[in-house]
Scaffold this motif. Structure first.
Motif, short mmCIF file in Angstrom:
data_model
loop_
_atom_site.label_atom_id
_atom_site.label_comp_id
_atom_site.label_asym_id
_atom_site.label_seq_id
_atom_site.Cartn_x
_atom_site.Cartn_y
_atom_site.Cartn_z
N ASN A 1 0.82 -1.22 0.00
CA ASN A 1 0.00 0.00 0.00
C ASN A 1 0.85 1.27 0.00
N ARG B 1 -10.51 -6.91 -3.05
CA ARG B 1 -10.06 -6.57 -1.71
C ARG B 1 -10.83 -7.34 -0.65
N ASN B 2 -12.08 -7.67 -0.94
CA ASN B 2 -12.93 -8.33 0.05
C ASN B 2 -13.05 -9.84 -0.16
N ASP C 1 -11.91 -3.52 -7.87
CA ASP C 1 -10.92 -3.46 -6.79
C ASP C 1 -11.57 -3.83 -5.45
N SER C 2 -12.79 -3.37 -5.24
CA SER C 2 -13.49 -3.67 -3.99
C SER C 2 -13.78 -5.17 -3.88
N ILE D 1 -5.58 -1.50 0.63
CA ILE D 1 -4.96 -2.75 0.21
C ILE D 1 -4.72 -3.64 1.42
N LYS D 2 -5.14 -4.90 1.31
CA LYS D 2 -5.01 -5.84 2.41
C LYS D 2 -3.99 -6.93 2.06
#
Length: 261
Positions: free
Chosen positions: A62, A175-176, A171-172, A115-116
């Protein structure tokens, strides 16, 4: 501030020297894009899931994304603050530059912190991305603020907004995919991922071609072509990776263009 534009003319020599410089760099983007597209047929770009040794120390994902994307937002703002060009007050110039800044505000200040657990980005691709964003921020910002003229029918920007929506939504979804503490990869589902493996890449490609159509400038065209050549092959690599990793991967899903590729 008139002294700022006088300084630009001094740096570049003649009044037309800066325009020529912008055109030269735009043509360089076109050639660079072609070279990238060819090279990515042989080797994957060494970041994200394809990060590997030999490309420098790793930068936290990130942090890398925020720093490398920042120049595309900060450089046009700096140019805006230093210029007194009358084109700053032209509505098309303001709207199109605003769309460019909107994208990079989202990428720098919203996307990056969310960002994870992404893999660290090796130093070499991080620095290359930083240099590219700096050059591109100058090209798009300076040309729109100083040189771009628009006709009355310039308003052709829905593709940019559609592409940005697809990009942010995809992106969501990515990310999830993982629950807290998970590091495994999963099959993305929902949105344009029902049609293509690289939905986030499709969104960004649509964004910058919409930007190119709305602005009708050589710098915007160079950026759109470079983006397509850079992340189009990456979407194809992702598609192959998913198909090899997951036996139950949706067979009708394409790489980057729904129903086609």
């Amino acid at each position: 501030m008139a002294f700022a534009d006088d300084a630009w003319r001094y740096v570049h020599g003649l009044a037309g020297g800066e325009v020529q410089l912008i055109y030269y760099v735009s043509y360089m983007f076109l050639a660079w894009g072609a070279l990238v597209a060819v090279s990515l047929q042989v080797v994957s770009a060494p970041y994200g899931r394809y990060a590997r040794k030999g490309w420098g120390v790793g930068v936290t994902a990130n942090v890398a994304w925020a720093i490398q994307e920042l120049p595309s937002f900060a450089v046009p703002l700096l140019l805006l603050a230093l210029s007194d060009s009358p084109k700053i007050h032209d509505l098309p110039n303001k709207i199109i530059l605003g769309l460019f800044l909107l994208h990079y505000f989202q990428r720098t200040f919203i996307f990056s912190p969310l960002i994870k657990g992404g893999k660290a980005t090796p130093l070499v691709p991080f620095l290359m991305a930083f240099v590219f964003c700096t050059m591109n921020g100058y090209l798009q910002g300076r040309y729109l603020l100083r040189y771009a003229d628009f006709s009355a029918d310039w308003e052709r920007k829905p593709t940019f907004l559609l592409g940005m929506f697809i990009n942010i939504q995809s992106d969501s979804i990515l990310r999830n995919l993982r629950d807290p503490g998970e590091t495994c990869y999963k099959i993305p589902r929902g949105g344009m991922f029902e049609y293509v493996s690289g939905a986030n890449f499709l969104g960004e490609i649509l964004e910058w071609w919409g930007f190119a159509v709305a602005s009708c400038t050589l710098p915007a065209l160079g950026f759109a072509v470079f983006t397509t050549c850079n992340i189009g092959p990456r979407a194809c690599q992702h598609h192959q990776w998913y198909r090899q990793k997951f036996e139950d991967y949706p067979k009708g899903r394409r790489a980057v263009l729904p129903f086609i590729l």
